[in-house]
Design a protein around this motif. Structure first.
Motif, PDB file in Angstrom:
ATOM      1  N   THR A 210      24.893  48.277  65.346  1.00 42.06           N
ATOM      2  CA  THR A 210      25.345  48.495  63.976  1.00 42.06           C
ATOM      3  C   THR A 210      25.634  47.126  63.384  1.00 42.06           C
ATOM      4  O   THR A 210      26.498  46.407  63.874  1.00 42.06           O
ATOM      5  N   ALA A 224      22.657  50.684  60.493  1.00 41.30           N
ATOM      6  CA  ALA A 224      22.044  50.765  61.817  1.00 41.30           C
ATOM      7  C   ALA A 224      20.822  49.855  61.895  1.00 41.30           C
ATOM      8  O   ALA A 224      19.888  50.002  61.111  1.00 41.30           O
ATOM      9  N   ARG A 307      25.456  55.543  58.055  1.00 36.53           N
ATOM     10  CA  ARG A 307      25.112  54.302  58.741  1.00 36.53           C
ATOM     11  C   ARG A 307      25.934  54.083  59.998  1.00 36.53           C
ATOM     12  O   ARG A 307      25.456  53.485  60.949  1.00 36.53           O
ATOM     13  N   ILE A 308      27.160  54.562  60.006  1.00 38.21           N
ATOM     14  CA  ILE A 308      28.010  54.257  61.158  1.00 38.21           C
ATOM     15  C   ILE A 308      28.054  55.405  62.162  1.00 38.21           C
ATOM     16  O   ILE A 308      28.866  55.407  63.065  1.00 38.21           O
TER      17      ILE A 308
END
Length: 431
Positions: A210, A224, A307-308
């Motif tokens: 990440t 990512a 994204r996380i």
């Protein structure tokens, strides 16, 4: 440089310790094995990116699982004298890692996290830009340094990676002073090259599972990138990072000056890339099925929460079975690497820097330059930006009292962006 630099790209889509442990071992084997560059009796210092205290999911610091997996390998290989330390932007090593999981990883492998206690003046007569440094006593006592950086953007240098991570070798307040001594992106980059050449880290590892895009290195957005990079050449490593985010590597000052000053290679023809991938299905099938396009689309559409999602795997990692994939290692061209794994939508400054009489005049007059600014609705008036400003007399201060956000004096501002780096509320942007 005559010899090709080797960069290992380890594909990994989550922070599962067994995966990362296995991949790091494979990467080390590709580089010749630990014993080829670290003797068992040497004192080892691990240097992660510990910019400031932040939630791990925000991608501000090197992920604890990456640090822990490498620590595990060292212990299993019977390396005994190991410590971890950083000269953090805000706070001490122990303060920054507390509660992140890195503290428990280190305890598990009996590796102490230490706070630097004293700065030592060292001469660097062979330096191009920096003829002296103030370095921590504990760093100078180490025989071998391993850099564990984080893949992030940077307001001054465009990206921060292997080369920039070494600024954490400078002791305490001397980091702030360094910004006043080397205020431009180029002079700061040359100083960083001198610093790397003085300390000579043996190995550079970059956590890019990440990464951080946008308003980095402390206030950007997690994204990512699903990889760890390894190399003994920090310039080559950073240039691969740059290419993967569709940034010309020569536009990164640490790359340009790094090759010119002999630290490493950024030219494609001087870099050999080895890909280690542990896909559950054949890579060609993955590509034919359009999974690459799906992943890029997912990065764009799902915002920070999407994204996380990789980091959330930490919560149920203990329930997962041991990693049963069989990683494949093969040489890959830079073109293929970027086409298959690059992210053209990664938010990074790709603006071309023009150099002519007008831009030089604007710089001399301190006009039409990038500058930090405060979003008043996000500011909590904590004063960290004021304390972080290295300029005598402060370029940002509470000029209207502490009930109002700090105000910039752009005639004083040297555009080091320390204020933007250290703001805990993402209230400072650069335009």
């Amino acid at each position: 440089m005559d010899k090709k630099s080797k960069v290992i790209v380890l594909r990994c889509d989550d922070y599962d310790e067994e995966k990362i442990y296995t991949l790091l071992k494979i990467g080390l084997d590709q580089l010749g094995g630990l014993e080829s560059f670290i003797n068992k009796e040497e004192k080892i210092l691990l240097k992660p990116n510990l910019l400031k205290k932040a939630e791990v999911e925000k991608a501000v610091i090197t992920h604890p699982v990456v640090v822990g997996a490498f620590a595990r390998i060292l212990r299993e290989e019977e390396y005994e004298n190991i410590v971890l330390a950083d000269s953090c932007g805000h706070g001490t090593t122990r303060q920054v890692i507390q509660g992140t999981g890195m503290d428990t990883c280190l305890e598990k492998y009996q590796i102490p996290a230490i706070d630097y206690t004293k700065g030592v003046h060292v001469d660097n007569p062979e330096g191009t830009q920096a003829k002296e440094f103030i370095l921590p006593k504990e760093l100078l006592e180490a025989d071998c340094v391993i850099s564990l950086s984080k893949m992030k953007t940077h307001a001054l240098e465009r990206i921060t990676g292997a080369v920039k991570n070494s600024y954490g070798f400078i002791y305490g307040k001397n980091k702030a002073i360094g910004h006043t001594k080397y205020p431009s992106a180029d002079s700061f980059a040359r100083m960083l090259i001198d610093l790397n050449q003085y300390v000579k880290p043996r190995l550079y590892i970059m956590d890019g599972i990440t990464a951080m895009e946008g308003n980095g290195p402390g206030s950007g957005d997690p994204v990512a990138m699903n990889m760890i990079l390894m190399s003994m050449d920090p310039v080559a490593l950073d240039s691969v990072f740059a290419r993967l985010v569709y940034l010309k590597p020569e536009m990164v000052p640490t790359n340009y000056h790094g090759e010119k000053m002999g630290l490493g290679n950024y030219m494609e023809e001087n870099i050999e890339v080895i890909l280690a991938s542990g896909m559950e299905e054949d890579e060609s099938t993955w590509l034919k099925n359009g999974r690459r396009e799906e992943r890029i689309k997912d990065r764009i559409e799902h915002g920070s929460e999407g994204r996380i999602k990789n980091d959330r795997s930490r919560e149920n990692a203990a329930e997962k079975p041991a990693w049963g994939m069989r990683p494949q290692c093969s040489m890959i061209s830079m073109k293929e690497l970027v086409e298959q794994y690059g992210n053209p939508h990664f938010n990074v400054d790709r603006t071309k820097v023009r150099s002519n009489i007008w831009t030089k005049l604007a710089k001399a007059l301190n006009i039409f330059q990038k500058k930090p600014y405060i979003e008043a609705d996000k500011c909590v008036r904590c004063g960290i930006c004021v304390n972080s400003c290295p300029v005598p007399g402060k370029a940002v201060d509470f000029r209207n009292g502490k009930k109002q956000p700090p105000v910039y004096d752009y005639k004083k501002c040297i555009r080091c962006f320390c204020c933007q780096e250290m703001c805990p509320k993402k209230a400072i942007k650069v335009k």
